[in-house]
Structures are given as C-alpha cells and as structure tokens.
Design an enzyme around this catalytic site. Sequence first.
Site, PDB file in Angstrom:
ATOM      1  N   GLU A  83      24.239  63.733 -25.833  1.00 41.78           N
ATOM      2  CA  GLU A  83      24.913  63.352 -26.956  1.00 41.78           C
ATOM      3  C   GLU A  83      26.574  63.362 -26.353  1.00 41.78           C
ATOM      4  O   GLU A  83      26.872  64.687 -26.083  1.00 41.78           O
ATOM      5  CB  GLU A  83      24.951  64.096 -28.100  1.00 41.78           C
TER       6      GLU A  83
ATOM      7  N   CYS B  25      23.351  57.213 -19.294  1.00 44.27           N
ATOM      8  CA  CYS B  25      23.776  57.080 -20.667  1.00 44.27           C
ATOM      9  C   CYS B  25      24.794  57.786 -21.182  1.00 44.27           C
ATOM     10  O   CYS B  25      25.961  57.712 -20.940  1.00 44.27           O
ATOM     11  CB  CYS B  25      22.309  57.581 -21.412  1.00 44.27           C
TER      12      CYS B  25
ATOM     13  N   HIS C 244      17.738  55.608 -18.988  1.00 47.55           N
ATOM     14  CA  HIS C 244      17.385  56.763 -18.174  1.00 47.55           C
ATOM     15  C   HIS C 244      16.330  56.820 -17.372  1.00 47.55           C
ATOM     16  O   HIS C 244      15.262  56.830 -17.446  1.00 47.55           O
ATOM     17  CB  HIS C 244      16.599  57.668 -19.422  1.00 47.55           C
TER      18      HIS C 244
ATOM     19  N   GLU D  85      15.546  58.955 -15.053  1.00 53.78           N
ATOM     20  CA  GLU D  85      14.713  60.343 -15.083  1.00 53.78           C
ATOM     21  C   GLU D  85      13.528  60.321 -15.941  1.00 53.78           C
ATOM     22  O   GLU D  85      13.013  61.004 -15.778  1.00 53.78           O
ATOM     23  CB  GLU D  85      15.855  61.359 -15.173  1.00 53.78           C
TER      24      GLU D  85
HETATM   25  N1  GLN Z   1      23.892  57.875 -28.258  1.00 54.90           N
HETATM   26  C1  GLN Z   1      24.478  58.878 -27.131  1.00 54.90           C
HETATM   27  C2  GLN Z   1      26.084  58.926 -27.272  1.00 54.90           C
HETATM   28  O1  GLN Z   1      26.605  58.270 -27.685  1.00 54.90           O
HETATM   29  C3  GLN Z   1      23.979  58.468 -25.849  1.00 54.90           C
HETATM   30  C4  GLN Z   1      22.542  58.295 -25.999  1.00 54.90           C
HETATM   31  C5  GLN Z   1      21.773  59.022 -24.772  1.00 54.90           C
HETATM   32  O2  GLN Z   1      22.443  59.663 -23.621  1.00 54.90           O
HETATM   33  N2  GLN Z   1      20.555  58.709 -24.671  1.00 54.90           N
HETATM   34  O3  GLN Z   1      26.515  59.891 -26.681  1.00 54.90           O
END
Ligand code: GLN
Length: 249
Positions: free
Chosen positions: A105, A136, A231, A233
């Site tokens: 996040e 991400c 992702h 990984e």
């Molecule tokens: N939704 C997350 C964000 O806004 C990112 C999601 C993820 O890293 N899988 O930071």
Amino acid sequence: MMRAYRLTVVIADLTDYRMTVCEISIQVACRKDFCSFRERKSFFLFRFVTKRKEENKMTIAVLALQGAFIEHEQMLQKLGVHTIELRQASDLQKDFDGIILPGGESTVQGKLLHDLNMFEPLKEKIQSGMPVLATCAGMILLASDIAEQDETYFESIPMTVKRNAYGRQLGSFHTNAEAAGIGEIPMTFIRAPFVESVHADASGNTPEILSIVENRIVGVKYKNQMAFAFHPELDQDTQIHEAFLGMIR
Ligand code: GLN
C-alpha cells in the site's frame, strides 16, 4: 615422527560454481601409531562459504516495511543473489548494489518511510543512480504524478500513474503479456495502478515503455529504474528479476 604429503586440493566454490585446483605439500608430525595409513595422493573437496566471498556477491536491498517483500527476497535467493532488508534508516548505510520497492500500500509505505527517516536518504540513492526495481505500490512511489492525489513520493520517473486503476471487479487478475526484451511472461495484478501517461524530463527524455496490457502501460524503464504495475515476484517466472540484475552487472 615427520611425514611428508603432497595433496591435490579441489576447492569448489558453490557460490559461483568456480573450481580451483592446487597442489600443496605438508609435513605432519605425528605419533607412530597414528601414521599407519599409506602415503598417497589425496583428494579433498572443501566447501568454502567465506565472509569475503559473501562480500563479493551482489547484494540487493529490499524495502521491508510493508507488503510483498519476502517474495522478492525468495526470488532473488533463487537466483543466487544475497539480499538484505531495509527496515530502518541505519539499514541504508549498508553496502548494496540495487533496491527493490515491493508492492503493498503506497500510502502506508510512504508514511512509514517518512516516520522512520528513511525517505530522504532513499530518495538520494535513487537520484544518484542506484538501480531500482519497483512493483505495484513501488511504481506509485516512483511516479512524478499520481492521478487524483496531491501527495507524491520519490518523483523519480516522469509519469502519471493512476492508483487502483482497474475498478472493483477487476481489482485482481492474472494474464500473460509481452515485456520488452523478454517476451511473454505471466503477470499478476492486485489492486494495481497503471501508467496514464509518460512525460518528457528536462532533457527531453521520456520513460521507455516495456509493457502494455489492454492498452494500458504497465511497465516502464527510466534511467536506473524499472517499474511494473504487476507482481512478478508472485509468479515462478524469474525473467523480470534477471533483467533487473542485468542492469547492475
Ligand atoms: N493499491 C495499492 C496502492 O495504491 C497498490 C497495490 C499493490 O501494490 N498490489 O498503493
């Protein structure tokens, strides 16, 4: 009594699979009853895992504040790379050759980076050219602009990303698609961002687009940084990590 031996020693260094063969002569002082074995050429296989060798190995630092960092470590270890975790400001003083910013996040990671006084030193490292692989949430941390959000983080890739960009139903999905220079690879998206647009920097350079899925940019490379919305990984394919290590070697 003294006994002389000539030994052929095979040193197998299992960290990079190099073999060194050397001959050594030794003289052994021993009690008569301990020297009853015949003099002969002996072969020894030693496994040396020395600190010095560890230092010669490439080390990747994985930001380990929140999110999917362990999976990156496991993938790097599979590739024979030494990993360390960045959990506090003092970890940034350690010796390493590249950084991974994992998914998770971005708002939480951004807050923790500031609270732990890791933000500025990490930003400096990225700006000074340390190779970075971001996935991400990591991609969001690198973006110069975030759609519908004022707060930005490292701002080291000139691009606008859109967070949680795939809507509720499509929050998570898996697909196979092309990554430039690699070929088709599996891609797992979890509440992923995509890149709305890439921009020209002050010298007129724009990030290179590495991957497009359903007309959305999901992978870019800019100077020392590679960033992906998915992702890598979480799948078994190691090629994205290998491409990243290739930037360092
Ligand atoms: N939704 C997350 C964000 O806004 C990112 C999601 C993820 O890293 N899988 O930071």
